[in-house]
Design a protein around this motif. Structure first.
Motif, PDB file in Angstrom:
ATOM      1  N   ARG A 109      -8.491 -10.333  -2.977  1.00  7.67           N
ATOM      2  CA  ARG A 109      -8.674  -8.793  -4.363  1.00  7.67           C
ATOM      3  C   ARG A 109      -9.147  -8.128  -3.432  1.00  7.67           C
ATOM      4  O   ARG A 109      -8.940  -6.847  -3.995  1.00  7.67           O
ATOM      5  N   VAL A 110      -9.911  -8.396  -2.470  1.00  6.04           N
ATOM      6  CA  VAL A 110     -10.021  -6.681  -1.938  1.00  6.04           C
ATOM      7  C   VAL A 110      -9.876  -6.108  -0.754  1.00  6.04           C
ATOM      8  O   VAL A 110      -9.512  -5.024  -0.975  1.00  6.04           O
ATOM      9  N   ALA A 111      -8.629  -7.125  -0.157  1.00 10.22           N
ATOM     10  CA  ALA A 111      -8.338  -6.675   0.989  1.00 10.22           C
ATOM     11  C   ALA A 111      -6.097  -6.171   0.275  1.00 10.22           C
ATOM     12  O   ALA A 111      -6.314  -4.993   1.009  1.00 10.22           O
ATOM     13  N   ALA A 112      -5.754  -6.140  -1.195  1.00 12.06           N
ATOM     14  CA  ALA A 112      -4.613  -6.040  -1.386  1.00 12.06           C
ATOM     15  C   ALA A 112      -4.076  -5.578  -2.592  1.00 12.06           C
ATOM     16  O   ALA A 112      -3.340  -5.794  -3.299  1.00 12.06           O
ATOM     17  N   GLY A 113      -5.369  -5.747  -3.371  1.00 17.16           N
ATOM     18  CA  GLY A 113      -6.133  -5.711  -4.984  1.00 17.16           C
ATOM     19  C   GLY A 113      -5.828  -4.720  -5.091  1.00 17.16           C
ATOM     20  O   GLY A 113      -6.424  -3.909  -4.106  1.00 17.16           O
ATOM     21  N   LEU A 129      -4.015   2.360  -5.790  1.00 16.96           N
ATOM     22  CA  LEU A 129      -4.631   2.832  -4.923  1.00 16.96           C
ATOM     23  C   LEU A 129      -5.584   1.300  -4.907  1.00 16.96           C
ATOM     24  O   LEU A 129      -6.234   0.462  -5.477  1.00 16.96           O
ATOM     25  N   LYS A 130      -5.741   1.087  -3.269  1.00 19.06           N
ATOM     26  CA  LYS A 130      -6.395   0.367  -2.462  1.00 19.06           C
ATOM     27  C   LYS A 130      -7.258   0.218  -1.849  1.00 19.06           C
ATOM     28  O   LYS A 130      -8.196   2.050  -1.400  1.00 19.06           O
ATOM     29  N   THR A 131      -8.383  -0.615  -1.487  1.00 20.37           N
ATOM     30  CA  THR A 131      -9.418  -0.512  -0.609  1.00 20.37           C
ATOM     31  C   THR A 131      -8.804   0.190   1.294  1.00 20.37           C
ATOM     32  O   THR A 131      -9.873   0.809   1.793  1.00 20.37           O
ATOM     33  N   SER A 132      -8.243  -0.288   0.853  1.00 22.80           N
ATOM     34  CA  SER A 132      -7.197   0.316   2.401  1.00 22.80           C
ATOM     35  C   SER A 132      -6.481   1.366   2.248  1.00 22.80           C
ATOM     36  O   SER A 132      -5.191   1.448   1.271  1.00 22.80           O
ATOM     37  N   PRO A 133      -6.273   2.499   3.430  1.00 21.06           N
ATOM     38  CA  PRO A 133      -5.041   3.587   2.678  1.00 21.06           C
ATOM     39  C   PRO A 133      -4.216   3.577   3.034  1.00 21.06           C
ATOM     40  O   PRO A 133      -3.854   2.678   3.886  1.00 21.06           O
ATOM     41  N   VAL A 145      -5.461  -2.971   6.411  1.00 25.56           N
ATOM     42  CA  VAL A 145      -5.336  -4.025   6.043  1.00 25.56           C
ATOM     43  C   VAL A 145      -5.595  -5.678   6.575  1.00 25.56           C
ATOM     44  O   VAL A 145      -7.210  -6.193   5.345  1.00 25.56           O
ATOM     45  N   SER A 146      -5.580  -5.734   7.147  1.00 23.13           N
ATOM     46  CA  SER A 146      -6.171  -6.848   8.620  1.00 23.13           C
ATOM     47  C   SER A 146      -7.587  -6.565   8.970  1.00 23.13           C
ATOM     48  O   SER A 146      -8.584  -7.743   8.471  1.00 23.13           O
ATOM     49  N   GLN A 147      -7.975  -5.433   9.051  1.00 24.44           N
ATOM     50  CA  GLN A 147      -8.871  -5.700   9.043  1.00 24.44           C
ATOM     51  C   GLN A 147     -10.000  -5.613   7.739  1.00 24.44           C
ATOM     52  O   GLN A 147     -11.696  -6.218   8.416  1.00 24.44           O
TER      53      GLN A 147
END
Length: 357
Positions: free
Chosen positions: A189-193, A208-212, A304-306
C-alpha cells in the motif's frame, strides 16, 4: 599509409528492408547499400585504406566517403581516441550497455516543452489515442483486501524517517517465521497504492503515489510470491491499487522452479514474501515518445524499491532488492509478455535472522 577499421560506437539493424548504421555515440544514422556493407566487411579489422582498391574503384570511393562520415575510423585520429576511451570506460559491459546509455542521451539541439505545453499536447493526443490504463487488474480473480487507508505508523518499530534510513540494511538471512498479511499489505500500500486519484477529463485516471513517476504515468506493477505469509495460501499475487488488495493469479510452484527463476539464490527463493516489480512501458511511452524515457522507468524502480525497503525497515522487517534473476523464467511464472511487461527487479521480505535486524 592510413590504416582504418569499422567504428565500434554503432550498431546495425534492418528497417523496412534497409540496413541502417546507427551511430549511438554521435546520434547519427546512415542507410547502407550492399556495396557499403561489402566495404565494412573488408575493414572488419585494421587495414590500409587503399587496400580495398583490390576490389575496384567503386569500393575505394565508398571507403573514402565512409571515412569522412566516421563509419570508418582512421588509426590515431581523434575519433579513434574517442572510441578507445569509450571502450576503456565501459569495459566488459559490451555494446548493449553502451547502446542503452548513449542512444538515450539528449543533445544540445533538443528542445523541451514547458509544463503547460506538455499538458496541452497530452490532452490533445488523448482525443485521438486514449492513454493506457494507469494500473493493471485481474477483476475475474479472487482478491484478498489489504490495508487501504493511510497507515498509522505509531506502533511501528522504527516510525521515524531518519531512523529507518540509517537502520536500513540489505538482509539476506531470514527466520522461518511467516510475515503477516497486514505487514505485506502495508508495504504494498505504501509503495504502490494511490495517495490521490485524479480523474483527468482527457487522460483518464491519474494515480499519484508516494514515489514520483515521470508524467504521473506510473508504469510499475507490483506482484507477490507468498512463501510464508499468514492469511495467504502460497502462490502468486498481483497488487491491484484500485481494488485495494492482492489478486491471486497463480498457484505455488516447486522450490526448484523458483530457484531456477531467481538464480539459485536462497535468500530470494526461500524468503517469506517476494515482491516482484514489472513495468508497462506503453504507459510512459504514450506521453514520452523519445527513448530517453526508458531511463525514467528505471529511475522510478529505484524510487519505489527504496520506499519498499524503508517501509519494511520501519515495520521491523528485513529486506533486500536484487536485479540478478532470470527474467524470462520469472515472466513466464507471472504470465507476463516480456515485450509488453518485462520484469525489472525483486525484493525479498522477512523477519531478519538474529543480529541482523
Amino acid at each position: 599509409m592510413t590504416r582504418v577499421a569499422v567504428a565500434e560506437y554503432a550498431v546495425l539493424f534492418w528497417r523496412n528492408g534497409t540496413l541502417v548504421w546507427d551511430d549511438y555515440l554521435h546520434h547519427r544514422q546512415f542507410a547502407l547499400t550492399p556495396d557499403s556493407e561489402r566495404v565494412l566487411r573488408w575493414f572488419a579489422s585494421w587495414r590500409e585504406l587503399d587496400s580495398i582498391a583490390e576490389l575496384g574503384e567503386l569500393p575505394l570511393g565508398i571507403a573514402h566517403r565512409l571515412l569522412e562520415a566516421q563509419v570508418l575510423v582512421a588509426e590515431g585520429s581523434a575519433e579513434h581516441a574517442e572510441q578507445e576511451q569509450m571502450l576503456v570506460e565501459w569495459g566488459t559491459w559490451g555494446p548493449s550497455a553502451r547502446y542503452l546509455h548513449f542512444a538515450a542521451r539528449t543533445g544540445s539541439d533538443v528542445r523541451f516543452a514547458d509544463v503547460v505545453d506538455d499538458e496541452l499536447r497530452s490532452a490533445a493526443k488523448a482525443s485521438e489515442q486514449p492513454a493506457p490504463a494507469a494500473a493493471k487488474s485481474y477483476p475475474q480473480h479472487p482478491m484478498i483486501p489489504v490495508p487501504g487507508d493511510r497507515p498509522d505508523s505509531s506502533g511501528w518499530q522504527r516510525p521515524g524517517l531518519v531512523e529507518a534510513l540509517f537502520e536500513r540494511r540489505s538482509v539476506r538471512q531470514f527466520t522461518a517465521d511467516p510475515v503477516s498479511l497486514d505487514a505485506v499489505g502495508t508495504v504494498a500500500r505504501v509503495a504502490a497504492g494511490p495517495v490521490t486519484v485524479i480523474d483527468h477529463p482527457q487522460v483518464g485516471q491519474v494515480l499519484l503515489k508516494t514515489s514520483p513517476s515521470a508524467g504521473a504515468r506510473t508504469p510499475l506493477e507490483l506482484y507477490l510470491y507468498a512463501n510464508r505469509v499468514d492469511g495467504l495460501e502460497p502462490g502468486f499475487f498481483h497488487y491491484a491499487p484500485m481494488r485495494g488488495g492482492l489478486e491471486r493469479i497463480g498457484q505455488s510452484v516447486p522450490r526448484s522452479v523458483l530457484d531456477a527463476a531467481l538464480g539459485e539464490q536462497p535468500w530470494l527463493s526461500d524468503c517469506p514474501a517476494l515482491l516482484i516489480y514489472t513495468a508497462v512501458p506503453a504507459r510512459t511511452r504514450w506521453r514520452y515518445e523519445h527513448s530517453r524515457a526508458y531511463r525514467d522507468i528505471l529511475v522510478e524502480l529505484g524510487h519505489v524499491s527504496q520506499t519498499v525497503l524503508l517501509t519494511a525497515t520501519a515495520l521491523g522487517l528485513g529486506a533486500v532488492t536484487a536485479t540478478a534473476m532470470r527474467d524470462r523464467e520469472l515472466e513466464d511464472l507471472l504470465g507476463c509478455d516480456p515485450t509488453a511487461e518485462p520484469v525489472l527487479a525483486v525484493t525479498a521480505l522477512g523477519h531478519p535472522a538474529a543480529g541482523l535486524g
